[in-house]
Design an enzyme around this catalytic site. Structure first.
Site, mmCIF file in Angstrom:
data_model
loop_
_atom_site.group_PDB
_atom_site.id
_atom_site.type_symbol
_atom_site.label_atom_id
_atom_site.label_comp_id
_atom_site.label_asym_id
_atom_site.label_seq_id
_atom_site.Cartn_x
_atom_site.Cartn_y
_atom_site.Cartn_z
ATOM 1 C CD GLU A 128 -2.828 -1.241 2.362
ATOM 2 O OE1 GLU A 128 -2.701 -0.435 3.310
ATOM 3 O OE2 GLU A 128 -3.796 -2.008 2.210
ATOM 4 C CD GLU A 184 6.052 -12.708 -4.413
ATOM 5 O OE1 GLU A 184 5.060 -13.018 -3.723
ATOM 6 O OE2 GLU A 184 6.270 -11.557 -4.812
HETATM 7 C C1 LIG Z 1 8.670 -2.547 -9.703
HETATM 8 C C2 LIG Z 1 7.966 -3.015 -8.471
HETATM 9 C C3 LIG Z 1 7.021 -4.031 -8.571
HETATM 10 C C4 LIG Z 1 6.332 -4.472 -7.435
HETATM 11 N N1 LIG Z 1 5.339 -5.397 -7.572
HETATM 12 C C5 LIG Z 1 4.529 -5.650 -6.498
HETATM 13 C C6 LIG Z 1 3.371 -6.461 -6.641
HETATM 14 O O1 LIG Z 1 3.097 -7.016 -7.715
HETATM 15 N N2 LIG Z 1 2.564 -6.632 -5.565
HETATM 16 C C7 LIG Z 1 2.829 -6.049 -4.359
HETATM 17 O O2 LIG Z 1 2.060 -6.236 -3.429
HETATM 18 N N3 LIG Z 1 3.930 -5.291 -4.193
HETATM 19 C C8 LIG Z 1 4.775 -5.070 -5.227
HETATM 20 N N4 LIG Z 1 5.873 -4.265 -5.078
HETATM 21 C C9 LIG Z 1 6.098 -3.639 -3.777
HETATM 22 C C10 LIG Z 1 7.312 -4.161 -3.035
HETATM 23 O O3 LIG Z 1 7.090 -5.487 -2.593
HETATM 24 C C11 LIG Z 1 7.594 -3.160 -1.893
HETATM 25 O O4 LIG Z 1 8.113 -2.000 -2.498
HETATM 26 C C12 LIG Z 1 8.532 -3.694 -0.858
HETATM 27 O O5 LIG Z 1 7.935 -4.736 -0.106
HETATM 28 C C13 LIG Z 1 8.980 -2.598 0.130
HETATM 29 O O6 LIG Z 1 7.884 -1.893 0.636
HETATM 30 P P1 LIG Z 1 7.894 -0.277 0.582
HETATM 31 O O7 LIG Z 1 8.242 0.109 -0.812
HETATM 32 O O8 LIG Z 1 6.637 0.205 1.146
HETATM 33 O O9 LIG Z 1 9.116 0.143 1.500
HETATM 34 P P2 LIG Z 1 9.040 0.357 3.082
HETATM 35 O O10 LIG Z 1 8.351 -0.769 3.705
HETATM 36 O O11 LIG Z 1 8.558 1.735 3.351
HETATM 37 O O12 LIG Z 1 10.601 0.280 3.437
HETATM 38 C C14 LIG Z 1 11.491 1.367 3.146
HETATM 39 C C15 LIG Z 1 12.905 0.912 3.522
HETATM 40 O O13 LIG Z 1 12.955 0.587 4.905
HETATM 41 C C16 LIG Z 1 13.478 -0.714 5.054
HETATM 42 N N5 LIG Z 1 12.856 -1.378 6.171
HETATM 43 C C17 LIG Z 1 11.537 -1.546 6.432
HETATM 44 N N6 LIG Z 1 11.355 -2.262 7.556
HETATM 45 C C18 LIG Z 1 12.600 -2.560 8.021
HETATM 46 C C19 LIG Z 1 13.101 -3.288 9.125
HETATM 47 N N7 LIG Z 1 12.275 -3.878 9.997
HETATM 48 N N8 LIG Z 1 14.440 -3.393 9.291
HETATM 49 C C20 LIG Z 1 15.279 -2.822 8.392
HETATM 50 N N9 LIG Z 1 14.870 -2.113 7.328
HETATM 51 C C21 LIG Z 1 13.553 -1.994 7.131
HETATM 52 C C22 LIG Z 1 13.161 -1.430 3.745
HETATM 53 O O14 LIG Z 1 14.028 -2.542 3.536
HETATM 54 C C23 LIG Z 1 13.363 -0.313 2.757
HETATM 55 O O15 LIG Z 1 14.747 -0.229 2.469
HETATM 56 C C24 LIG Z 1 6.628 -3.886 -6.179
HETATM 57 C C25 LIG Z 1 7.606 -2.904 -6.082
HETATM 58 C C26 LIG Z 1 8.260 -2.459 -7.211
HETATM 59 C C27 LIG Z 1 9.284 -1.366 -7.061
#
Ligand SMILES: Cc1cc2nc3c(=O)[nH]c(=O)nc-3n(C[C@H](O)[C@H](O)[C@H](O)COP(=O)(O)OP(=O)(O)OC[C@H]3O[C@@H](n4cnc5c(N)ncnc54)[C@H](O)[C@@H]3O)c2cc1C
Length: 381
Positions: free
Chosen positions: A129, A244
């Site tokens: 989200e 996955e």
């Molecule tokens: C091209 C692309 C395709 C995608 N396709 C899909 C899809 O088909 N379906 C879907 O549901 N999602 C999809 N995603 C989403 C993807 O899975 C998320 O971007 C990813 O899980 C990270 O979530 P976020 O971007 O909200 O980052 P955030 O959760 O906001 O994290 C930001 C940073 O903080 C770090 N972080 C967060 N928590 C911790 C912790 N506990 N300890 C250390 N570091 C932490 C993360 O590693 C990251 O570096 C896609 C993303 C991209 C870019």
């Protein structure tokens, strides 16, 4: 090192996948990039070649292959052609398939699976989200009971195939007080009132894949749209994320290995100071290093495929395969760009695009940090 993972059946299947890619994809990648889309005709052709329904039982139009090595072959071949191709198709045949095959009723199977196999129903999965993806249990989209129906509200972002999908598996909160134990999966279909798609997102790499924002405003979902059990959506996702992540690892490595092979050839042909650039000891040692990293990682991932086939792949081992392969892929491709010199920075060169395409693998499907968090927890830390 000689791989022992595959037998004759897998290699025969590999030949048919290559034939499909030669005919319908390899020569058209530039066009897909320009159009920022993989056309639906390719999906339909893939359906005709039985590439989409590996996991789906034959009675619903699939192949019913109980052997994950076929998925692995497909992932390897797709990613060697285009990382985006592998991710769009992979979300469908490798990520969404287990939800739609294992968690659905007979009626749902009949409704969705034939189209899933033929390419007429392209699927996506919406977990992430705008407010966050790593902390899946904190998702805020809601589905509230209204008689026998559910009313869905919320938004998802970064959804692969999101722009063109006919069916999206959406995770929503159904019991606000229960966090991880209060999430349910729903099938939201194109054309449902209140389901809208935002823009196709402009990404650093993988331009030919469609990645979109999805919006749900009072979408009315009959109970037949629930996938799996109410309030068990988080568990359903956790149970399927290892596959996955293993699938990601397979694609990561194959993608890097394909470009590395091309780079080795380039290093034999390109000359500087009157000699092949690959013959400078620095570059020779570097290429030796990169080939070793790929092959050693491959041995681990191959073992993961066998474990998955045997039903013993742990979430922690899948996490190790996923983050490590993503790191290796990114390191290898960065060095490949360097070995191409200025050409390595030109978009018309595959190596440049591959380098950009790879960056996301350290972020999606659980970032490298989240993978290490899982591994660290398993160490009792
Ligand atoms: C091209 C692309 C395709 C995608 N396709 C899909 C899809 O088909 N379906 C879907 O549901 N999602 C999809 N995603 C989403 C993807 O899975 C998320 O971007 C990813 O899980 C990270 O979530 P976020 O971007 O909200 O980052 P955030 O959760 O906001 O994290 C930001 C940073 O903080 C770090 N972080 C967060 N928590 C911790 C912790 N506990 N300890 C250390 N570091 C932490 C993360 O590693 C990251 O570096 C896609 C993303 C991209 C870019």
């Amino acid at each position: 090192m000689q791989r022992t993972l595959y037998g004759d059946d897998h290699e025969a299947y590999r030949s048919s996948v290559r034939e499909f890619l030669d005919r319908h994809a390899r020569a058209h990648v530039e066009q897909f990039i320009e159009d920022r889309a993989i056309p639906r005709e390719i999906w339909i052709e893939a359906g005709k070649q039985d590439l989409l329904g590996l996991k789906v039982p034959e009675e619903f139009g699939g192949v019913g292959a109980g052997d994950y090595r076929f998925n692995a072959v497909l992932g390897e071949e797709l990613s060697a052609v285009s990382a985006a191709f592998a991710s769009c198709f992979g979300i469908h045949y490798d990520v969404c398939a287990p939800y739609l095959v294992e968690l659905t009723t007979q009626e749902q199977k009949q409704r969705w699976l034939p189209g899933f196999c033929s390419g007429e129903i392209v699927t996506a999965i919406g977990m992430t989200e705008p407010s966050g993806g790593s902390d899946l249990a904190a998702l805020t989209s809601t589905a509230v009971r209204d008689g026998d129906d559910w009313i869905l509200n919320g938004a998802k972002t970064f959804i692969t195939n999101g722009y063109s999908a006919d069916l999206v598996i959406v995770a929503a909160r159904t019991s606000p007080e229960k966090r991880a134990k209060g999430i349910t999966l729903f099938a939201v279909e194109a054309g449902m009132q209140g389901f809208e798609r935002g823009r196709k997102l402009d990404k650093v790499g993988q331009s030919e894949s469609d990645t979109a924002e999805l919006f749900f405003t009072d979408v009315r979902l009959p109970t037949e749209q629930v996938i799996g059990d109410v309030d068990r959506g988080f568990i359903h996702m956790m149970e399927r994320l290892p596959q996955e992540r293993l699938g990601s690892a397979i694609s990561n490595l194959s993608h890097a290995a394909a470009i590395l092979t091309e780079t080795i050839q380039y290093a034999k042909e390109r000359k500087a100071f009157g000699q092949q650039i690959g013959s400078f000891q620095h570059n020779k040692f570097l290429l030796a290093d990169l080939v070793t990293r790929i092959e050693v990682t491959q041995a681990y991932v191959d073992q993961g495929v066998l474990a998955h086939n045997a039903g013993t792949l742990s979430a922690v081992d899948a996490a190790k395969a996923k983050w490590w392969s993503a790191q290796v892929q990114n390191d290898v491709l960065d060095h490949c760009v360097q070995l191409y010199g200025g050409y390595g920075y030109m978009n018309e060169y595959r190596v440049a695009r591959a380098w950009r395409d790879a960056r996301v693998t350290k972020i999606w499907a659980g970032s490298n940090e989240i993978m290490k968090e899982l591994i660290g927890r398993d160490l009792g830390l």
